[in-house]
Scaffold this motif. Structure first.
Motif, mmCIF file in Angstrom:
data_model
loop_
_atom_site.group_PDB
_atom_site.id
_atom_site.type_symbol
_atom_site.label_atom_id
_atom_site.label_comp_id
_atom_site.label_asym_id
_atom_site.label_seq_id
_atom_site.Cartn_x
_atom_site.Cartn_y
_atom_site.Cartn_z
ATOM 1 N N GLU A 72 2.340 1.726 -3.396
ATOM 2 C CA GLU A 72 1.305 2.332 -4.540
ATOM 3 C C GLU A 72 0.945 3.723 -4.236
ATOM 4 O O GLU A 72 0.865 4.624 -4.899
ATOM 5 C CB GLU A 72 -0.200 1.582 -4.150
ATOM 6 C CG GLU A 72 -1.205 2.003 -5.158
ATOM 7 C CD GLU A 72 -2.486 1.256 -4.766
ATOM 8 O OE1 GLU A 72 -3.556 1.528 -5.375
ATOM 9 O OE2 GLU A 72 -2.570 0.289 -4.248
ATOM 10 N N ILE A 73 1.206 4.384 -3.023
ATOM 11 C CA ILE A 73 0.981 5.551 -2.652
ATOM 12 C C ILE A 73 2.100 6.475 -3.164
ATOM 13 O O ILE A 73 1.861 7.395 -3.846
ATOM 14 C CB ILE A 73 0.900 5.932 -1.163
ATOM 15 C CG1 ILE A 73 -0.414 5.458 -0.558
ATOM 16 C CG2 ILE A 73 0.843 7.524 -0.634
ATOM 17 C CD1 ILE A 73 -0.252 5.324 0.982
ATOM 18 N N ASP A 96 0.715 -1.205 -0.196
ATOM 19 C CA ASP A 96 0.091 0.099 -0.044
ATOM 20 C C ASP A 96 0.683 1.143 -0.073
ATOM 21 O O ASP A 96 0.590 2.207 -0.534
ATOM 22 C CB ASP A 96 -0.851 -0.003 1.272
ATOM 23 C CG ASP A 96 -0.409 -0.118 2.598
ATOM 24 O OD1 ASP A 96 1.054 -0.567 2.660
ATOM 25 O OD2 ASP A 96 -0.900 0.240 3.592
ATOM 26 N N PHE A 124 3.957 5.415 -5.668
ATOM 27 C CA PHE A 124 3.744 5.518 -7.237
ATOM 28 C C PHE A 124 2.793 6.262 -7.786
ATOM 29 O O PHE A 124 2.768 7.029 -8.855
ATOM 30 C CB PHE A 124 3.429 4.018 -7.788
ATOM 31 C CG PHE A 124 3.364 3.921 -9.085
ATOM 32 C CD1 PHE A 124 4.296 4.231 -9.943
ATOM 33 C CD2 PHE A 124 2.306 3.569 -9.669
ATOM 34 C CE1 PHE A 124 4.473 4.154 -11.372
ATOM 35 C CE2 PHE A 124 2.183 3.325 -11.273
ATOM 36 C CZ PHE A 124 3.308 3.519 -11.909
ATOM 37 N N ASP A 125 1.651 6.556 -6.956
ATOM 38 C CA ASP A 125 0.567 7.628 -7.511
ATOM 39 C C ASP A 125 1.039 9.023 -7.373
ATOM 40 O O ASP A 125 0.724 9.754 -8.241
ATOM 41 C CB ASP A 125 -0.734 7.309 -6.184
ATOM 42 C CG ASP A 125 -1.445 6.219 -6.811
ATOM 43 O OD1 ASP A 125 -1.383 5.576 -7.850
ATOM 44 O OD2 ASP A 125 -2.370 5.601 -6.023
ATOM 45 N N LEU A 126 1.866 9.290 -6.246
ATOM 46 C CA LEU A 126 2.390 10.601 -6.116
ATOM 47 C C LEU A 126 3.392 10.925 -7.207
ATOM 48 O O LEU A 126 3.379 12.062 -7.771
ATOM 49 C CB LEU A 126 3.171 10.710 -4.694
ATOM 50 C CG LEU A 126 2.011 11.071 -3.592
ATOM 51 C CD1 LEU A 126 2.998 10.855 -2.309
ATOM 52 C CD2 LEU A 126 1.146 12.246 -3.793
ATOM 53 N N GLU A 127 4.115 9.900 -7.829
ATOM 54 C CA GLU A 127 5.018 10.007 -8.993
ATOM 55 C C GLU A 127 4.303 10.185 -10.147
ATOM 56 O O GLU A 127 4.852 11.255 -11.001
ATOM 57 C CB GLU A 127 5.978 8.621 -9.077
ATOM 58 C CG GLU A 127 7.075 8.601 -7.904
ATOM 59 C CD GLU A 127 8.325 9.479 -8.081
ATOM 60 O OE1 GLU A 127 8.312 10.065 -9.141
ATOM 61 O OE2 GLU A 127 9.218 9.279 -7.185
ATOM 62 N N ARG A 128 3.091 9.540 -10.280
ATOM 63 C CA ARG A 128 2.496 9.999 -11.522
ATOM 64 C C ARG A 128 1.825 11.367 -11.523
ATOM 65 O O ARG A 128 1.806 12.099 -12.727
ATOM 66 C CB ARG A 128 1.442 8.901 -11.554
ATOM 67 C CG ARG A 128 1.856 7.501 -11.843
ATOM 68 C CD ARG A 128 0.699 6.506 -11.793
ATOM 69 N NE ARG A 128 -0.550 6.527 -12.495
ATOM 70 C CZ ARG A 128 -1.519 6.035 -12.387
ATOM 71 N NH1 ARG A 128 -1.808 5.205 -11.311
ATOM 72 N NH2 ARG A 128 -2.535 6.082 -13.310
ATOM 73 N N VAL A 129 1.400 11.919 -10.343
ATOM 74 C CA VAL A 129 0.992 13.263 -9.904
ATOM 75 C C VAL A 129 2.086 14.149 -10.581
ATOM 76 O O VAL A 129 1.913 15.177 -11.228
ATOM 77 C CB VAL A 129 0.566 13.484 -8.587
ATOM 78 C CG1 VAL A 129 -0.030 15.080 -8.356
ATOM 79 C CG2 VAL A 129 -0.907 12.534 -8.500
#
Length: 220
Positions: A185-186, A182, A188-193
């Protein structure tokens, strides 16, 4: 479970395939745990062969260069890569991978993430699908040559019988800098942002947040 496309270019694939054509292979049971050994039927390139070791480094370097790999996986340690080959009805029955393996340095490592990088074009063989257990059933992967699927180690999975042709792949395991799925995943999501944010204060704040979370969660 995430698919990384075009990890290996056509020229890269040709280099790996040509090298494996000259490499010595042995029964895949030699590297399986006690439970997996009962359901494993394939061949594997000998890891003590210099050509195989060079090809493994080449594949690892290609994964490291993929733009999504590092922010997704955050590798801390690697297992030795394995090149597997299936033909003539060979398969790998339902199993789960070991929670700890020998790393490249020979020391024990935790296995957080697994990957399969397909080396054979799916049109050249029948069967040989990687089936991964999910909450709503099995998910099937028969990827284009040069593409990889990365999944959380510990999932039940299997390779269906190869009924014609030959299926070759590179497989390996990684200990992540961040143990928990988890938290990865957080991040990775921040990297995408961050990727979609123009240069400026907002992007700097994303950098700061990712760095602070890594300080909280990373294991060295």
């Amino acid at each position: 479970m995430i698919v990384l496309s075009d990890v290996l270019s056509p020229d890269d694939l040709e280099r790996v395939r040509t090298g494996l054509d000259k490499a010595p292979f042995r029964d895949g049971k030699a590297t399986a745990g006690s439970a997996a050994r009962k359901v494993k039927d394939n061949l594997q390139a000998r890891g003590d062969d210099a050509t195989v070791q060079a090809l493994a480094r080449f594949v690892r370097d290609a994964l490291e260069r993929h733009p999504v790999f590092h922010p997704l996986v955050r590798p801390a340690r690697w297992s030795n890569l394995i090149f597997s080959r299936y033909s003539g009805g060979q398969q790998y029955g339902l199993h789960t991978d070991d929670a700890a393996m020998r790393g490249e340095d020979g020391e024990r490592m935790r296995t957080d993430l697994s990957f399969t990088l397909f080396l054979s074009d799916p049109e050249t063989y029948e069967g040989g699908a990687l089936l991964l257990d999910d909450l709503d059933g099995e998910r099937e992967f028969r990827l284009a040559a040069g593409s990889a699927v990365i999944y959380q180690t510990g999932r039940l999975h299997r390779v269906t019988p190869v009924t014609s042709g030959e299926r070759t792949a590179a497989v390996g395991w990684i200990q992540s800098l961040v143990r928990r799925q988890d938290q990865r995943e957080i991040l990775f999501d921040l990297e995408r942002v961050r990727w979609s944010t123009p240069e400026g204060e907002a992007r700097l704040l994303a950098d700061k947040t990712i760095g602070n979370l890594l300080r909280m969660w990373a294991e060295t």
